[in-house]
Design a protein around this motif. Structure first.
Motif, PDB file in Angstrom:
ATOM      1  N   PRO A 112       0.817  -1.223   0.000  1.00 53.26           N
ATOM      2  CA  PRO A 112       0.000   0.000   0.000  1.00 53.26           C
ATOM      3  C   PRO A 112       0.848   1.269   0.000  1.00 53.26           C
ATOM      4  N   GLN A 113       0.427   2.222  -0.818  1.00 49.71           N
ATOM      5  CA  GLN A 113       1.148   3.495  -0.947  1.00 49.71           C
ATOM      6  C   GLN A 113       0.490   4.563  -0.064  1.00 49.71           C
ATOM      7  N   PHE A 114       0.751   4.479   1.244  1.00 50.89           N
ATOM      8  CA  PHE A 114       0.082   5.381   2.179  1.00 50.89           C
ATOM      9  C   PHE A 114       0.450   6.846   1.971  1.00 50.89           C
ATOM     10  N   MET A 115       1.637   7.093   1.456  1.00 51.55           N
ATOM     11  CA  MET A 115       2.052   8.472   1.235  1.00 51.55           C
ATOM     12  C   MET A 115       1.200   9.157   0.164  1.00 51.55           C
ATOM     13  N   ALA A 116       0.521   8.353  -0.636  1.00 51.73           N
ATOM     14  CA  ALA A 116      -0.318   8.911  -1.702  1.00 51.73           C
ATOM     15  C   ALA A 116      -1.731   9.242  -1.227  1.00 51.73           C
ATOM     16  N   LEU A 117      -2.055   8.885   0.013  1.00 53.58           N
ATOM     17  CA  LEU A 117      -3.434   9.052   0.482  1.00 53.58           C
ATOM     18  C   LEU A 117      -3.903  10.505   0.492  1.00 53.58           C
ATOM     19  N   ILE A 118      -3.075  11.405   0.983  1.00 49.96           N
ATOM     20  CA  ILE A 118      -3.498  12.808   1.070  1.00 49.96           C
ATOM     21  C   ILE A 118      -3.695  13.423  -0.315  1.00 49.96           C
ATOM     22  N   PRO A 119      -2.703  13.334  -1.218  1.00 49.29           N
ATOM     23  CA  PRO A 119      -2.950  13.901  -2.556  1.00 49.29           C
ATOM     24  C   PRO A 119      -4.108  13.214  -3.290  1.00 49.29           C
ATOM     25  N   LEU A 120      -4.236  11.895  -3.120  1.00 53.39           N
ATOM     26  CA  LEU A 120      -5.340  11.192  -3.782  1.00 53.39           C
ATOM     27  C   LEU A 120      -6.695  11.626  -3.221  1.00 53.39           C
ATOM     28  N   THR A 121      -6.750  11.856  -1.920  1.00 54.88           N
ATOM     29  CA  THR A 121      -8.002  12.325  -1.315  1.00 54.88           C
ATOM     30  C   THR A 121      -8.393  13.686  -1.879  1.00 54.88           C
ATOM     31  N   LEU A 122      -7.415  14.567  -2.025  1.00 59.88           N
ATOM     32  CA  LEU A 122      -7.683  15.892  -2.602  1.00 59.88           C
ATOM     33  C   LEU A 122      -8.167  15.774  -4.049  1.00 59.88           C
TER      34      LEU A 122
END
Length: 258
Positions: A112-122
């Motif tokens: 899982p790419q957790f670091m991508a969660l914030i930009p993906l959520t936006l």
């Protein structure tokens, strides 16, 4: 019910015109974002509930300021934000754990790419989250004026699920030719959780974030194989129905005691 009928008419007219058209003109399985025309048609269909929400308000009660206040109502108990994060991620992990018990374990294969969660959520706010202005912001409260909240929540969740139907016929979409029944049942469960969250907070803002965060987690590598879909479906349905039945029990008992 004029606002309800107007909202549904505009939403389904715009979305289904756009998405069914896309299902006809998009013949290959390339990503939809490779073609600017496809992107415009897809995004216009996806933003239809938001457009319909404001049009319905404009031509009925004209309560735009009150509606915008709920859209921007981010000040709510922090517990609801924590709930949103842990429920969405928690269901992913519980589903993987249950899958590994009865099938060939997949946990070691996931990255899982957790670091991508914030930009993906936006990114997912305009690509899904803003639907909430229509479904939970307009349709749910309007139906709740005529019938009880539990029935309204079920109806809105079912209508919301069916609204996505054309996506299953658009070549190149992740939904294409996948299990529509599983999607409908999971979306109903998700819709019931969102209905409970909206009733508790009266905030469209938190529903938008919940929806966007849910969509984002589906893009970071925490998904089950197709034969495990109904594990996730069952968890969302149980949680949604549980919150629907028991989530406001104290309020209902207090009303009966008065």
């Amino acid at each position: 019910m004029k606002k309800t009928r107007l909202f549904l008419l505009i939403t389904f007219s715009i979305t289904w015109l756009c998405w069914w058209t896309l299902s006809i003109i998009k013949l290959d399985n390339s990503p939809i974002f490779n073609n600017i025309l496809h992107v415009v048609i897809f995004c216009l269909g996806g933003i239809a509930p938001t457009i319909a929400a404001y049009v319905a308000i404009r031509f009925t009660d004209k309560q735009t300021k009150a509606f915008n206040k709920s859209v921007l109502q981010f000040r709510t108990h922090i517990g609801f934000y924590i709930f949103s994060i842990f429920v969405v991620l928690g269901i992913k992990y519980i589903a993987i754990w249950l899958y590994d018990i009865y099938n060939t374990p997949i946990w070691a294969e996931l990255s899982p790419q957790f670091m991508a969660l914030i930009p993906l959520t936006l990114i997912m706010i305009p690509l899904g989250g803003l639907e909430e202005l229509g479904w939970r912001g307009i349709l749910l409260p309007e139906l709740s004026k005529k019938i009880n909240f539990k029935t309204s929540a079920l109806i809105v969740s079912a209508v919301w699920a069916m609204w996505h139907l054309p996506l299953f016929y658009i070549n190149g979409m992740s939904h294409y030719q996948s299990d529509f029944l599983a999607f409908v049942l999971q979306t109903i469960g998700l819709g019931l959780v969102l209905a409970w969250l909206f009733r508790k907070t009266n905030s469209i803002f938190i529903c938008v974030l919940f929806h966007a965060f849910h969509n984002a987690t589906s893009s970071i590598g925490l998904n089950l194989p197709d034969n495990g879909n109904y594990i996730t479906v069952s968890i969302w349905l149980l949680l949604g129905l549980g919150l629907l039945v028991f989530g406001n029990r104290n309020k209902e008992l207090a009303k009966k005691a008065q």
